[in-house]
Enzyme design. Structure first.
Site, PDB file in Angstrom:
ATOM      1  N   GLY A  10      -7.142  57.215  -4.587  1.00 47.37           N
ATOM      2  CA  GLY A  10      -7.896  56.015  -3.713  1.00 47.37           C
ATOM      3  C   GLY A  10      -7.035  55.164  -2.664  1.00 47.37           C
ATOM      4  O   GLY A  10      -5.882  55.559  -2.522  1.00 47.37           O
ATOM      5  N   GLU A  50     -10.203  60.697  -6.977  1.00 40.10           N
ATOM      6  CA  GLU A  50      -9.374  60.205  -7.915  1.00 40.10           C
ATOM      7  C   GLU A  50      -8.673  58.931  -7.939  1.00 40.10           C
ATOM      8  O   GLU A  50      -7.527  58.926  -7.973  1.00 40.10           O
ATOM      9  CB  GLU A  50      -8.110  61.216  -8.131  1.00 40.10           C
ATOM     10  CG  GLU A  50      -8.527  62.688  -8.331  1.00 40.10           C
ATOM     11  CD  GLU A  50      -7.191  63.834  -8.274  1.00 40.10           C
ATOM     12  OE1 GLU A  50      -6.263  63.147  -7.969  1.00 40.10           O
ATOM     13  OE2 GLU A  50      -7.456  65.083  -8.298  1.00 40.10           O
ATOM     14  N   ARG A 110      -5.381  52.684  -8.714  1.00 33.52           N
ATOM     15  CA  ARG A 110      -4.809  51.615  -8.408  1.00 33.52           C
ATOM     16  C   ARG A 110      -6.295  50.911  -8.140  1.00 33.52           C
ATOM     17  O   ARG A 110      -6.580  49.615  -8.419  1.00 33.52           O
ATOM     18  CB  ARG A 110      -3.980  51.600  -7.273  1.00 33.52           C
ATOM     19  CG  ARG A 110      -3.469  50.103  -7.075  1.00 33.52           C
ATOM     20  CD  ARG A 110      -2.742  50.348  -5.769  1.00 33.52           C
ATOM     21  NE  ARG A 110      -1.664  51.357  -5.750  1.00 33.52           N
ATOM     22  CZ  ARG A 110      -0.446  51.262  -6.247  1.00 33.52           C
ATOM     23  NH1 ARG A 110       0.205  50.240  -6.549  1.00 33.52           N
ATOM     24  NH2 ARG A 110       0.374  52.361  -6.081  1.00 33.52           N
ATOM     25  N   ARG A 119       7.198  47.317 -11.439  1.00 36.85           N
ATOM     26  CA  ARG A 119       6.793  47.516  -9.992  1.00 36.85           C
ATOM     27  C   ARG A 119       7.765  46.719  -8.913  1.00 36.85           C
ATOM     28  O   ARG A 119       8.180  47.192  -7.910  1.00 36.85           O
ATOM     29  CB  ARG A 119       5.601  47.082  -9.609  1.00 36.85           C
ATOM     30  CG  ARG A 119       4.443  47.856 -10.422  1.00 36.85           C
ATOM     31  CD  ARG A 119       2.871  48.064  -9.830  1.00 36.85           C
ATOM     32  NE  ARG A 119       3.000  48.791  -8.662  1.00 36.85           N
ATOM     33  CZ  ARG A 119       2.817  48.207  -7.474  1.00 36.85           C
ATOM     34  NH1 ARG A 119       3.053  46.928  -7.365  1.00 36.85           N
ATOM     35  NH2 ARG A 119       2.853  48.989  -6.428  1.00 36.85           N
ATOM     36  N   CYS A 148      18.587  41.892 -19.495  1.00 33.03           N
ATOM     37  CA  CYS A 148      19.974  41.700 -18.944  1.00 33.03           C
ATOM     38  C   CYS A 148      20.412  42.727 -17.936  1.00 33.03           C
ATOM     39  O   CYS A 148      20.974  43.810 -17.956  1.00 33.03           O
ATOM     40  CB  CYS A 148      21.013  42.115 -19.911  1.00 33.03           C
ATOM     41  SG  CYS A 148      20.802  40.866 -21.260  1.00 33.03           S
ATOM     42  N   GLU A 149      19.474  42.563 -16.845  1.00 33.56           N
ATOM     43  CA  GLU A 149      19.635  43.322 -15.379  1.00 33.56           C
ATOM     44  C   GLU A 149      19.464  42.400 -14.218  1.00 33.56           C
ATOM     45  O   GLU A 149      18.479  41.741 -14.188  1.00 33.56           O
ATOM     46  CB  GLU A 149      18.655  44.443 -15.413  1.00 33.56           C
ATOM     47  CG  GLU A 149      18.886  45.424 -16.651  1.00 33.56           C
ATOM     48  CD  GLU A 149      19.154  46.949 -15.914  1.00 33.56           C
ATOM     49  OE1 GLU A 149      19.286  47.143 -14.935  1.00 33.56           O
ATOM     50  OE2 GLU A 149      19.002  47.782 -16.992  1.00 33.56           O
TER      51      GLU A 149
HETATM   52  N1  LLP Z   1      -4.285  61.605  -8.404  1.00 32.52           N
HETATM   53  C1  LLP Z   1      -2.958  61.974  -8.543  1.00 32.52           C
HETATM   54  C2  LLP Z   1      -2.692  63.298  -8.604  1.00 32.52           C
HETATM   55  C3  LLP Z   1      -1.920  61.150  -8.411  1.00 32.52           C
HETATM   56  O1  LLP Z   1      -0.661  61.607  -8.636  1.00 32.52           O
HETATM   57  C4  LLP Z   1      -2.282  59.544  -8.328  1.00 32.52           C
HETATM   58  C5  LLP Z   1      -1.192  58.689  -8.542  1.00 32.52           C
HETATM   59  C6  LLP Z   1      -3.581  59.143  -8.432  1.00 32.52           C
HETATM   60  C7  LLP Z   1      -4.496  60.118  -8.155  1.00 32.52           C
HETATM   61  C8  LLP Z   1      -3.977  57.883  -8.468  1.00 32.52           C
HETATM   62  O2  LLP Z   1      -3.728  57.195  -7.110  1.00 32.52           O
HETATM   63  P1  LLP Z   1      -4.285  55.695  -6.843  1.00 32.52           P
HETATM   64  O3  LLP Z   1      -5.679  55.817  -6.472  1.00 32.52           O
HETATM   65  O4  LLP Z   1      -3.718  54.968  -7.858  1.00 32.52           O
HETATM   66  O5  LLP Z   1      -3.346  55.347  -5.534  1.00 32.52           O
HETATM   67  N2  LLP Z   1       3.635  53.706 -10.253  1.00 32.52           N
HETATM   68  C9  LLP Z   1       3.271  53.486  -8.919  1.00 32.52           C
HETATM   69  C10 LLP Z   1       1.908  54.447  -8.352  1.00 32.52           C
HETATM   70  C11 LLP Z   1       2.134  55.989  -8.839  1.00 32.52           C
HETATM   71  C12 LLP Z   1       0.975  56.809  -8.227  1.00 32.52           C
HETATM   72  C13 LLP Z   1       1.136  58.001  -8.704  1.00 32.52           C
HETATM   73  N3  LLP Z   1       0.037  58.962  -8.466  1.00 32.52           N
HETATM   74  C14 LLP Z   1       2.860  52.117  -8.327  1.00 32.52           C
HETATM   75  O6  LLP Z   1       3.236  51.208  -9.202  1.00 32.52           O
HETATM   76  O7  LLP Z   1       2.603  51.696  -7.155  1.00 32.52           O
END
Ligand code: LLP
Length: 406
Positions: free
Chosen positions: A231, A265, A268, A304, A334-335
């Site tokens: 999204g 999909e 966030r 994050r 401790c970082e």
């Molecule tokens: N579909 C696939 C195949 C994905 O790899 C992801 C996220 C999404 C959907 C969902 O995307 P969104 O709507 O959430 O942007 N840990 C990172 C974000 C990693 C996202 C990985 N893929 C952060 O904290 O910013």
């Protein structure tokens, strides 16, 4: 006035449930989902919530109740979806390295589709489907080589990234898939990155897939759906995020008369701003002329900032309780990388409660036990009601899988 989540003050929640504590608003989950439904109403898409953003069983159950499907990236996430009442036939399986066991589990569960990322993965799914005497529904994840203009670690749609099948190999990959007897080709998908604050790359990715769809039709490969991946980004600080209605209008125009079902999909943008992380100030200390607010949440609770230099807004749960000053807000780990914020104006005294905003996505789901710190509790708020949806991990639970056998 004290800060609240729905009708309950954060101060009361911290007193009842302790800190660090993740707090989620059910009303915010509902309205985020409704925003997608309303904006895309004309296209009636299947919205598949990306479980990786926040896999809490109650969060999944709420989205299942709202009619959501799910995007998963592991057998573990499939187990979560099934345990929380999500429908397998609305679940799509993404990811670059699906194991044989995960593929078998997904096939036996009757998932809607595998988003396939390589030729060897096509062969593996075909072989397992044959052994199980079934046909596996597949979509090919095409890497459209579009710059999502986001943090490099969460950009996925460039040729240099490990994800998807390169555009120039896509036709050949579909023809290969069509030659395999135990596959049922039903779709095409892409995902170019996360925290996208520009609409153009999303629209460009969609645009790049369309000629391929038409070429495939000429080969007799008719697709049922197009899946445009994750999204839009959310506001952490002062970002201008894409307008969902404008996104929907652009997609509708591009799809034109094609009878393709749309799948999205989002992760966030469905949960990010529905959540906060509550943390208590342990100490305020000075090193030379620099101030540090040491809190009881750390990088194991919220990775994050350390991993992506991400900004999370932080405020005192009792605003204007004391004069703000400039400080780094840091955890006990401790970082040097263990910080929640750098050079922030904050009002904070020892014992105060701080609210870390936008902690509904990629926060608890990325948490760990580094420094042998138990994982935080999580509560879901519905009006004046607070339910514990994950209890605070105990020391016994943390050590339970280890053996001291020397
Ligand atoms: N579909 C696939 C195949 C994905 O790899 C992801 C996220 C999404 C959907 C969902 O995307 P969104 O709507 O959430 O942007 N840990 C990172 C974000 C990693 C996202 C990985 N893929 C952060 O904290 O910013």
């Amino acid at each position: 006035m004290s800060l609240h989540c729905e009708n309950i003050s954060y101060t009361e929640l911290a007193e009842r449930f302790g800190t660090p504590l993740y707090v989620y608003s059910q009303a915010e989950l509902d309205s985020a989902f409704a925003r997608y439904q309303t904006a895309f109403a004309a296209l009636a898409p299947l919205i598949c919530y990306a479980v990786k953003a926040n896999g809490n069983l109650s969060v999944i159950r709420r989205f299942a109740e709202l009619g959501s499907g799910f995007d998963i990236v592991s057998g573990g996430e499939l187990a979560r979806v099934l345990a929380a009442g999500g429908r397998a036939d609305k679940t799509i399986f993404s990811g670059v390295g699906k194991s044989a066991a995960e593929i078998e589990f997904a096939l036996k569960s009757g998932i809607k589709c595998f988003n396939v990322e390589s030729l060897p993965e096509l062969d593996r799914i075909n072989e397992i489907a044959g052994r199980l005497k079934t046909a596996a529904p597949v979509s090919l994840r095409i890497n459209p080589d579009v710059d999502a203009q986001t943090h490099p670690y969460i950009s996925t749609g460039l040729k240099a990234n490990k994800f998807g099948i390169a555009m120039e190999d896509a036709e050949r990959a579909y023809l290969h898939a069509a030659s395999l007897p135990h596959l049922n080709i039903i779709g095409i998908d892409c995902h170019i990155g996360s925290q996208l604050i520009k609409l153009e790359p999303l629209v460009e990715a969609c645009e790049r897939l369309l000629p391929l769809i038409d070429k495939l039709a000429a080969h007799g490969i008719g697709l049922q759906h197009i899946d445009l991946g994750g999204g839009v980004g959310i506001v952490y600080q002062n970002e201008e995020t894409p307008d969902l209605a404008a996104y929907a209008a652009a997609v509708q125009k591009l799809l034109g008369g094609r009878s393709l079902k749309l799948i999205l999909e989002p992760g966030r943008s469905l949960v990010g701003n529905a959540g906060a992380l509550l943390t208590r100030v342990e100490f305020v200390k000075q090193n030379g002329d620099k101030n540090f607010v040491v809190v009881d949440a750390a990088m194991n609770d919220l990775m994050r900032p350390a991993l992506y230099q991400a900004y999370h807004h932080i405020e005192n749960a009792e605003p204007s309780i004391s004069a703000p000053f400039a400080a780094d807000i840091v955890g006990p780990i401790c970082e040097t990388g263990d910080f929640l914020a750098k050079d922030r104006m904050i009002s904070a005294r020892a014992g105060d409660l701080l609210v870390v905003r936008s902690a509904g996505a990629y926060a608890s789901s990325m948490a760990g036990n580094y420094n042998t710190r138990p994982r935080a509790a999580e509560v879901l708020i519905n009006g004046s009601e607070a339910k514990i949806v994950r209890h605070r991990e105990t020391l016994e639970e943390m050590l339970a899988n280890e053996r001291d056998c020397l």
